[in-house]
Design a protein around this motif. Structure first.
Motif, PDB file in Angstrom:
ATOM      1  N   THR A 118     -10.110 131.883  36.349  1.00  0.00           N
ATOM      2  CA  THR A 118     -10.192 133.219  36.919  1.00  0.00           C
ATOM      3  C   THR A 118     -11.549 133.822  36.599  1.00  0.00           C
ATOM      4  OG1 THR A 118      -7.828 133.477  36.524  1.00  0.00           O
ATOM      5  CG2 THR A 118      -9.050 135.471  36.988  1.00  0.00           C
ATOM      6  N   SER A 119     -12.100 134.570  37.533  1.00  0.00           N
ATOM      7  CA  SER A 119     -13.399 135.197  37.292  1.00  0.00           C
ATOM      8  C   SER A 119     -13.263 136.286  36.235  1.00  0.00           C
ATOM      9  CB  SER A 119     -13.962 135.779  38.582  1.00  0.00           C
ATOM     10  OG  SER A 119     -13.139 136.824  39.040  1.00  0.00           O
ATOM     11  N   THR A 120     -14.339 136.490  35.495  1.00  0.00           N
ATOM     12  CA  THR A 120     -14.378 137.487  34.431  1.00  0.00           C
ATOM     13  C   THR A 120     -15.807 137.986  34.301  1.00  0.00           C
ATOM     14  OG1 THR A 120     -13.822 137.888  32.118  1.00  0.00           O
ATOM     15  CG2 THR A 120     -14.717 135.733  32.650  1.00  0.00           C
ATOM     16  N   ARG A 121     -16.059 138.822  33.328  1.00  0.00           N
ATOM     17  CA  ARG A 121     -17.428 139.297  33.113  1.00  0.00           C
ATOM     18  C   ARG A 121     -18.309 138.111  32.736  1.00  0.00           C
ATOM     19  NH1 ARG A 121     -18.710 139.118  27.872  1.00  0.00           N
ATOM     20  NH2 ARG A 121     -17.030 139.033  26.365  1.00  0.00           N
ATOM     21  N   PRO A 122     -19.600 138.160  32.971  1.00  0.00           N
ATOM     22  CA  PRO A 122     -20.467 137.051  32.582  1.00  0.00           C
ATOM     23  C   PRO A 122     -20.489 136.865  31.071  1.00  0.00           C
ATOM     24  CG  PRO A 122     -21.562 138.446  34.180  1.00  0.00           C
ATOM     25  CD  PRO A 122     -20.312 139.149  33.781  1.00  0.00           C
ATOM     26  N   MET A 123     -20.205 135.647  30.618  1.00  0.00           N
ATOM     27  CA  MET A 123     -20.187 135.351  29.188  1.00  0.00           C
ATOM     28  C   MET A 123     -21.477 134.680  28.746  1.00  0.00           C
ATOM     29  SD  MET A 123     -16.368 134.272  28.385  1.00  0.00           S
ATOM     30  CE  MET A 123     -15.061 135.447  28.587  1.00  0.00           C
ATOM     31  N   SER A 124     -22.183 134.085  29.672  1.00  0.00           N
ATOM     32  CA  SER A 124     -23.485 133.491  29.393  1.00  0.00           C
ATOM     33  C   SER A 124     -24.220 133.379  30.727  1.00  0.00           C
ATOM     34  CB  SER A 124     -23.324 132.117  28.728  1.00  0.00           C
ATOM     35  OG  SER A 124     -22.806 131.187  29.647  1.00  0.00           O
ATOM     36  N   LYS A 125     -25.309 132.633  30.730  1.00  0.00           N
ATOM     37  CA  LYS A 125     -26.098 132.496  31.954  1.00  0.00           C
ATOM     38  C   LYS A 125     -25.298 131.829  33.067  1.00  0.00           C
ATOM     39  CE  LYS A 125     -30.316 130.341  33.649  1.00  0.00           C
ATOM     40  NZ  LYS A 125     -31.456 129.499  33.295  1.00  0.00           N
ATOM     41  N   THR A 126     -24.471 130.837  32.732  1.00  0.00           N
ATOM     42  CA  THR A 126     -23.745 130.087  33.753  1.00  0.00           C
ATOM     43  C   THR A 126     -22.245 130.323  33.737  1.00  0.00           C
ATOM     44  OG1 THR A 126     -23.554 128.206  32.264  1.00  0.00           O
ATOM     45  CG2 THR A 126     -25.447 128.242  33.754  1.00  0.00           C
ATOM     46  N   LYS A 127     -21.707 130.957  32.706  1.00  0.00           N
ATOM     47  CA  LYS A 127     -20.261 131.111  32.565  1.00  0.00           C
ATOM     48  C   LYS A 127     -19.788 132.477  33.020  1.00  0.00           C
ATOM     49  CE  LYS A 127     -19.078 130.156  28.260  1.00  0.00           C
ATOM     50  NZ  LYS A 127     -18.361 129.764  27.056  1.00  0.00           N
ATOM     51  N   SER A 128     -19.023 132.529  34.111  1.00  0.00           N
ATOM     52  CA  SER A 128     -18.382 133.771  34.508  1.00  0.00           C
ATOM     53  C   SER A 128     -16.944 133.540  34.948  1.00  0.00           C
ATOM     54  CB  SER A 128     -19.153 134.504  35.596  1.00  0.00           C
ATOM     55  OG  SER A 128     -19.859 133.653  36.407  1.00  0.00           O
ATOM     56  N   PHE A 129     -16.348 132.463  34.445  1.00  0.00           N
ATOM     57  CA  PHE A 129     -14.930 132.179  34.656  1.00  0.00           C
ATOM     58  C   PHE A 129     -14.286 131.898  33.305  1.00  0.00           C
ATOM     59  CE2 PHE A 129     -16.526 131.384  38.876  1.00  0.00           C
ATOM     60  CZ  PHE A 129     -15.486 131.757  39.699  1.00  0.00           C
ATOM     61  N   ARG A 130     -12.963 132.082  33.239  1.00  0.00           N
ATOM     62  CA  ARG A 130     -12.229 131.733  32.024  1.00  0.00           C
ATOM     63  C   ARG A 130     -11.001 130.927  32.413  1.00  0.00           C
ATOM     64  NH1 ARG A 130      -7.841 135.132  32.043  1.00  0.00           N
ATOM     65  NH2 ARG A 130      -8.178 137.102  33.115  1.00  0.00           N
ATOM     66  N   LEU A 131     -10.557 130.107  31.488  1.00  0.00           N
ATOM     67  CA  LEU A 131      -9.377 129.282  31.717  1.00  0.00           C
ATOM     68  C   LEU A 131      -8.150 130.169  31.702  1.00  0.00           C
ATOM     69  CD1 LEU A 131      -8.043 126.444  31.889  1.00  0.00           C
ATOM     70  CD2 LEU A 131      -7.970 126.485  29.415  1.00  0.00           C
ATOM     71  N   GLU A 132      -7.362 130.137  32.774  1.00  0.00           N
ATOM     72  CA  GLU A 132      -6.141 130.934  32.822  1.00  0.00           C
ATOM     73  C   GLU A 132      -4.953 130.104  32.356  1.00  0.00           C
ATOM     74  OE1 GLU A 132      -3.564 133.269  36.139  1.00  0.00           O
ATOM     75  OE2 GLU A 132      -5.732 133.566  36.118  1.00  0.00           O
ATOM     76  N   LYS A 133      -4.775 128.923  32.975  1.00  0.00           N
ATOM     77  CA  LYS A 133      -3.683 128.050  32.529  1.00  0.00           C
ATOM     78  C   LYS A 133      -3.937 126.625  32.995  1.00  0.00           C
ATOM     79  CE  LYS A 133      -0.517 128.950  36.342  1.00  0.00           C
ATOM     80  NZ  LYS A 133       0.821 129.391  36.704  1.00  0.00           N
ATOM     81  N   ILE A 134      -3.263 125.715  32.331  1.00  0.00           N
ATOM     82  CA  ILE A 134      -3.326 124.303  32.704  1.00  0.00           C
ATOM     83  C   ILE A 134      -2.140 124.033  33.606  1.00  0.00           C
ATOM     84  CG2 ILE A 134      -3.243 121.933  31.867  1.00  0.00           C
ATOM     85  CD1 ILE A 134      -4.569 122.915  29.310  1.00  0.00           C
ATOM     86  N   ARG A 135      -2.413 123.646  34.835  1.00  0.00           N
ATOM     87  CA  ARG A 135      -1.330 123.397  35.786  1.00  0.00           C
ATOM     88  C   ARG A 135      -0.693 122.032  35.577  1.00  0.00           C
ATOM     89  NH1 ARG A 135      -2.099 126.313  41.388  1.00  0.00           N
ATOM     90  NH2 ARG A 135      -2.081 128.391  40.526  1.00  0.00           N
ATOM     91  N   GLU A 136      -1.527 121.030  35.306  1.00  0.00           N
ATOM     92  CA  GLU A 136      -1.021 119.672  35.161  1.00  0.00           C
ATOM     93  C   GLU A 136      -1.907 118.932  34.170  1.00  0.00           C
ATOM     94  OE1 GLU A 136      -0.673 115.803  38.054  1.00  0.00           O
ATOM     95  OE2 GLU A 136      -0.266 117.770  38.930  1.00  0.00           O
ATOM     96  N   ASN A 137      -1.276 118.245  33.223  1.00  0.00           N
ATOM     97  CA  ASN A 137      -2.036 117.473  32.242  1.00  0.00           C
ATOM     98  C   ASN A 137      -2.537 116.184  32.858  1.00  0.00           C
ATOM     99  OD1 ASN A 137      -1.751 119.303  30.110  1.00  0.00           O
ATOM    100  ND2 ASN A 137       0.275 118.537  29.639  1.00  0.00           N
ATOM    101  N   ALA A 138      -3.603 115.643  32.263  1.00  0.00           N
ATOM    102  CA  ALA A 138      -4.199 114.407  32.762  1.00  0.00           C
ATOM    103  C   ALA A 138      -3.245 113.248  32.593  1.00  0.00           C
ATOM    104  CB  ALA A 138      -5.511 114.136  32.033  1.00  0.00           C
ATOM    105  N   LYS A 139      -3.360 112.292  33.484  1.00  0.00           N
ATOM    106  CA  LYS A 139      -2.547 111.079  33.388  1.00  0.00           C
ATOM    107  C   LYS A 139      -3.090 110.219  32.262  1.00  0.00           C
ATOM    108  CE  LYS A 139      -0.251 111.865  37.290  1.00  0.00           C
ATOM    109  NZ  LYS A 139       0.080 113.248  37.265  1.00  0.00           N
ATOM    110  N   GLU A 140      -2.213 109.517  31.545  1.00  0.00           N
ATOM    111  CA  GLU A 140      -2.617 108.691  30.412  1.00  0.00           C
ATOM    112  C   GLU A 140      -3.356 107.443  30.840  1.00  0.00           C
ATOM    113  OE1 GLU A 140      -2.322 109.136  27.068  1.00  0.00           O
ATOM    114  OE2 GLU A 140      -1.635 111.166  27.500  1.00  0.00           O
ATOM    115  N   GLY A 141      -2.999 106.852  31.993  1.00  0.00           N
ATOM    116  CA  GLY A 141      -3.565 105.582  32.425  1.00  0.00           C
ATOM    117  C   GLY A 141      -4.979 105.664  32.962  1.00  0.00           C
ATOM    118  N   LYS A 142      -5.479 106.855  33.271  1.00  0.00           N
ATOM    119  CA  LYS A 142      -6.801 106.989  33.885  1.00  0.00           C
ATOM    120  C   LYS A 142      -7.894 107.010  32.876  1.00  0.00           C
ATOM    121  CE  LYS A 142      -5.752 108.972  38.287  1.00  0.00           C
ATOM    122  NZ  LYS A 142      -6.004 110.002  39.228  1.00  0.00           N
TER     123      LYS A 142
END
Length: 91
Positions: A67-91
């Motif tokens: 989700t967009s948020t205030r600028p936290m650094s030169k390139t960062k203006s998003f923050r993690l809201e939630k993890i929808r799906e975890n990575a697969k183990e086999g990949k």
């Protein structure tokens, strides 16, 4: 005076975590489909966004919502809201 009703104007994007090398920062690749103005063909563009991950819980290959948020650094203006799906183990 009129009461002004504010709506949530924050942009939310869903994508795949492609890098977790930096501390408290993840890089998320978001696929965006664009239609050509003249030929009406759809094609895919991939954009990479830097997002703030305070606890460092996201891992490579996770599907996350940012989700967009205030600028936290030169390139960062998003923050993690939630993890929808975890990575697969086999990949």
């Amino acid at each position: 005076m009129e009461n002004i009703i504010r709506t949530n104007s924050r942009k939310s994007l869903t994508g795949i975590v492609v890098s977790t090398k930096n501390e408290k920062t993840i890089i998320v690749a978001v696929d965006i489909y664009v239609k050509h103005a003249l030929y009406n063909k759809r094609f895919k563009q991939t954009k990479r966004f830097a997002a703030h991950d305070e606890q460092g819980i996201a891992k490579m290959g996770d599907i996350v919502k940012i989700t967009s948020t205030r600028p936290m650094s030169k390139t960062k203006s998003f923050r993690l809201e939630k993890i929808r799906e975890n990575a697969k183990e086999g990949k």
